[in-house]
Design a protein around this motif. Structure first.
Motif, PDB file in Angstrom:
ATOM      1  N   ARG A 185       0.288  -0.884  -0.187  1.00 35.35           N
ATOM      2  CA  ARG A 185      -0.289  -0.012   0.410  1.00 35.35           C
ATOM      3  C   ARG A 185       1.138   1.257   0.150  1.00 35.35           C
ATOM      4  NH1 ARG A 185      -3.025  -2.804  -1.696  1.00 35.35           N
ATOM      5  NH2 ARG A 185      -5.309  -3.411  -1.046  1.00 35.35           N
ATOM      6  N   ARG A 186       2.081   1.205   0.517  1.00 34.21           N
ATOM      7  CA  ARG A 186       2.993   2.863   0.379  1.00 34.21           C
ATOM      8  C   ARG A 186       4.170   1.799  -0.088  1.00 34.21           C
ATOM      9  NH1 ARG A 186      -0.354   2.200   4.551  1.00 34.21           N
ATOM     10  NH2 ARG A 186       0.687   1.324   6.350  1.00 34.21           N
ATOM     11  N   TYR A 187       5.279   3.188   0.194  1.00 28.48           N
ATOM     12  CA  TYR A 187       6.492   2.663   0.122  1.00 28.48           C
ATOM     13  C   TYR A 187       7.102   3.786  -0.377  1.00 28.48           C
ATOM     14  CZ  TYR A 187       4.381   3.589  -4.666  1.00 28.48           C
ATOM     15  OH  TYR A 187       4.074   3.965  -6.169  1.00 28.48           O
TER      16      TYR A 187
ATOM     17  N   LEU B 242       8.852   6.900   4.449  1.00 25.16           N
ATOM     18  CA  LEU B 242       8.068   6.852   5.493  1.00 25.16           C
ATOM     19  C   LEU B 242       8.350   7.129   6.627  1.00 25.16           C
ATOM     20  CD1 LEU B 242       6.718   3.098   3.213  1.00 25.16           C
ATOM     21  CD2 LEU B 242       5.696   5.498   2.764  1.00 25.16           C
TER      22      LEU B 242
ATOM     23  N   GLU C  66       3.877   4.931   9.208  1.00 26.03           N
ATOM     24  CA  GLU C  66       2.919   4.132   7.802  1.00 26.03           C
ATOM     25  C   GLU C  66       4.141   3.083   6.977  1.00 26.03           C
ATOM     26  OE1 GLU C  66       2.674   8.836   5.613  1.00 26.03           O
ATOM     27  OE2 GLU C  66       5.281   7.924   5.962  1.00 26.03           O
ATOM     28  N   ARG C  67       5.281   2.345   8.056  1.00 26.99           N
ATOM     29  CA  ARG C  67       6.103   1.557   7.468  1.00 26.99           C
ATOM     30  C   ARG C  67       5.786  -0.499   8.503  1.00 26.99           C
ATOM     31  NH1 ARG C  67      12.040   3.332   9.750  1.00 26.99           N
ATOM     32  NH2 ARG C  67      10.769   5.840   8.879  1.00 26.99           N
TER      33      ARG C  67
ATOM     34  N   TYR D  49       6.095  -1.255  -8.423  1.00 25.13           N
ATOM     35  CA  TYR D  49       4.828   0.249  -7.659  1.00 25.13           C
ATOM     36  C   TYR D  49       3.938   0.945  -8.018  1.00 25.13           C
ATOM     37  CZ  TYR D  49       8.906  -0.853  -4.872  1.00 25.13           C
ATOM     38  OH  TYR D  49      10.439  -1.384  -4.336  1.00 25.13           O
TER      39      TYR D  49
ATOM     40  N   SER E 118      -1.226   0.575  -7.816  1.00 22.35           N
ATOM     41  CA  SER E 118      -2.347   1.310  -7.502  1.00 22.35           C
ATOM     42  C   SER E 118      -3.888   0.838  -7.864  1.00 22.35           C
ATOM     43  CB  SER E 118      -2.430   2.763  -7.569  1.00 22.35           C
ATOM     44  OG  SER E 118      -1.998   2.320  -9.401  1.00 22.35           O
TER      45      SER E 118
END
Length: 250
Positions: free
Chosen positions: A147-149, A153, A157-158, A198, A202
């Motif tokens: 979801r995040r990278y 971060l 968030e990580r 990445y 989405s």
């Protein structure tokens, strides 16, 4: 199965500690890191391609005698790893087959390779949830999906560090190559090869597999290299002072 090992970069963060050699040729218990990786792949029936750039002749010399494809990226100093992987695709080596893509400065073991080969998903990224406080590039996941990278971060968030290793089934390769070529066509030469994955996150779920408890390390900082030397010494009994394998290694 194929494997693509990215080994074109200079490695500026650790290069001041090395005698002007590619960081993938550092000694890891009696042989160069890149040779150990390639031999592991070959021993498992995997067809390896190594993409080289910086001081490429030295990498080619430490791989002498091994049945490995070599692709040279002459623009390694102005492109990031996405350009190097595109070179392999442009050479006709990246075809619709199951494959592993990994950064050449990563030390990883047979146990990690076994784990990769046992996975059933179309695409996986390997990460380590034990390395959240210390690390270089982080992921944030939800239900095992990316979801995040990013490097920046926050702790909130990580939840894991990316290892620099991915695997994809033949069915995923066309989508990956389409996105890779789209980024290249858009002159995104400064991106990493992983940016093709990445950007797909989405649009579809990208599984992240946790290898917590397995030893791995990326040779980006001298502290990481020393961790590798300590691990190899403990595991094999081979003592090393961290000397560098010379380009004449056979």
């Amino acid at each position: 199965m194929k494997a693509f090992i990215l080994a074109a970069g200079k490695g500026s963060r650790i290069s001041k500690y090395l005698p002007n050699i590619p960081k993938c040729t550092v000694d890891v218990g009696g042989q160069p890191l890149i040779r150990q990786t390639v031999e592991m792949l070959l021993n498992n029936g995997i067809d390896p391609t190594v993409i080289v750039g910086y001081r490429h002749a030295e990498i080619e010399r430490v791989l002498l005698g091994l049945p490995v494809h070599i692709v040279y990226n002459p623009f390694y100093d102005v492109t990031n790893s996405i350009g190097s992987l595109w070179m392999a695709e442009n050479a006709g080596l990246f075809t619709e087959e199951d494959c592993i893509v990994a950064n050449g400065d990563v030390y990883w073991s047979q146990g990690i390779l076994d784990f990769v080969l046992a996975q059933k998903e179309e695409i996986i990224l390997l990460a380590d949830s034990a390395r959240v406080l210390d690390g270089d590039y982080f992921f944030g996941t939800e239900n095992g999906m990316l979801r995040r990278y990013g490097k920046e971060l926050t702790l909130e968030e990580r939840d894991c560090e990316y290892t620099g290793i991915a695997a994809m089934k033949a069915s995923f390769v066309p989508r990956f190559l389409a996105r890779l070529n789209s980024l290249i066509d858009s002159q995104c030469h400064g991106k990493w090869w992983e940016d093709a994955i990445y950007s797909l996150s989405s649009e579809e779920d990208i599984p992240v597999k946790d290898i917590r408890g397995q030893f791995w390390a990326e040779v980006d900082f001298i502290e990481d290299y020393r961790r590798i030397l300590d691990y190899v010494s403990e595991k094999t009994g081979i003592k090393t002072n961290g000397s560098i394998i010379t380009p004449d290694h056979r």
